[in-house]
Design a protein around this motif. Structure first.
Motif, mmCIF file in Angstrom:
data_model
loop_
_atom_site.group_PDB
_atom_site.id
_atom_site.type_symbol
_atom_site.label_atom_id
_atom_site.label_comp_id
_atom_site.label_asym_id
_atom_site.label_seq_id
_atom_site.Cartn_x
_atom_site.Cartn_y
_atom_site.Cartn_z
ATOM 1 N N ILE A 69 34.201 28.497 -33.324
ATOM 2 C CA ILE A 69 34.310 27.988 -31.958
ATOM 3 C C ILE A 69 35.683 28.286 -31.353
ATOM 4 O O ILE A 69 35.810 28.506 -30.157
ATOM 5 N N ILE A 70 36.687 28.335 -32.236
ATOM 6 C CA ILE A 70 38.053 28.632 -31.785
ATOM 7 C C ILE A 70 38.262 30.148 -31.703
ATOM 8 O O ILE A 70 38.637 30.677 -30.658
ATOM 9 N N SER A 71 38.022 30.838 -32.822
ATOM 10 C CA SER A 71 38.322 32.273 -32.879
ATOM 11 C C SER A 71 37.440 33.094 -31.943
ATOM 12 O O SER A 71 37.883 34.112 -31.397
ATOM 13 N N ASN A 72 36.196 32.666 -31.730
ATOM 14 C CA ASN A 72 35.291 33.399 -30.841
ATOM 15 C C ASN A 72 35.264 32.842 -29.418
ATOM 16 O O ASN A 72 34.491 33.298 -28.587
ATOM 17 N N PHE A 87 34.428 31.380 -15.039
ATOM 18 C CA PHE A 87 34.830 30.687 -16.258
ATOM 19 C C PHE A 87 35.688 31.597 -17.127
ATOM 20 O O PHE A 87 35.439 32.801 -17.214
ATOM 21 N N THR A 88 36.679 30.997 -17.792
ATOM 22 C CA THR A 88 37.596 31.708 -18.674
ATOM 23 C C THR A 88 37.419 31.190 -20.091
ATOM 24 O O THR A 88 37.475 29.973 -20.317
ATOM 25 N N PRO A 89 37.217 32.076 -21.081
ATOM 26 C CA PRO A 89 37.117 31.611 -22.468
ATOM 27 C C PRO A 89 38.476 31.139 -22.983
ATOM 28 O O PRO A 89 39.506 31.756 -22.690
ATOM 29 N N VAL A 90 38.470 30.024 -23.729
ATOM 30 C CA VAL A 90 39.694 29.503 -24.340
ATOM 31 C C VAL A 90 39.439 29.204 -25.811
ATOM 32 O O VAL A 90 38.314 28.976 -26.218
#
Length: 154
Positions: A69-72, A87-90
């Motif tokens: 969930i973090i790395s991807n 939307f921006t991925p974080v």
């Protein structure tokens, strides 16, 4: 001046949120959007420190950067108080700058006294909309994580 007093509320500003229940999201799909108000000094009767250099990201349950969930970067953020449309991925070290509405400077959520209403306290909260978008090859199962707002203050 006191330190920032951060709280998260639902979009109608009626309930404090301490846990985001996303529900089941199948790999390759997108969850429903959820909108949050991130407040500094909600309903405060005295001025406190502004939150500056504000960013949002996700962390694992220990505050680290482990897990899919973090790395991807499954969590996507749109900062409504910045009039964003996309939307921006974080995730982990990949953060998104946030700011309050009104006349608050970039990266700032003001700590001025206010009545706690959305109409009269635009400088005291940031409105963000988030959703989860797990990769098509995501591992099945429950995933716990943290939403983290980082900031500085003086």
């Amino acid at each position: 001046m006191g330190q920032p007093q951060v709280s998260w509320y639902n979009v109608s500003n009626t309930s404090q949120i301490t846990n985001w229940q996303i529900g089941t999201v199948d790999a390759g799909n997108t969850s429903d959007d959820t909108t949050f108000l991130i407040w500094n000094n909600r309903g405060g009767t005295e001025d406190i420190a502004d939150m500056t250099d504000c960013t949002i990201t996700t962390k694992d349950e220990s505050g680290g950067n482990e897990g899919e969930i973090i790395s991807n970067k499954w969590i996507r953020v749109r900062v409504d108080s910045m009039n964003e449309n996309s939307f921006t991925p974080v995730g982990g070290e990949v953060t998104k700058t946030i700011k309050a509405g009104g006349t608050a400077p970039a990266g700032t959520i003001k700590g001025t006294k206010n009545d706690g209403t959305k109409t009269n306290a635009l400088n005291n909260f940031c409105q963000v909309t988030l959703h989860a978008q797990p990769h098509v090859t995501a591992t099945a199962g429950n995933v716990n994580f943290l939403l983290r707002v980082s900031y500085t203050y003086t």
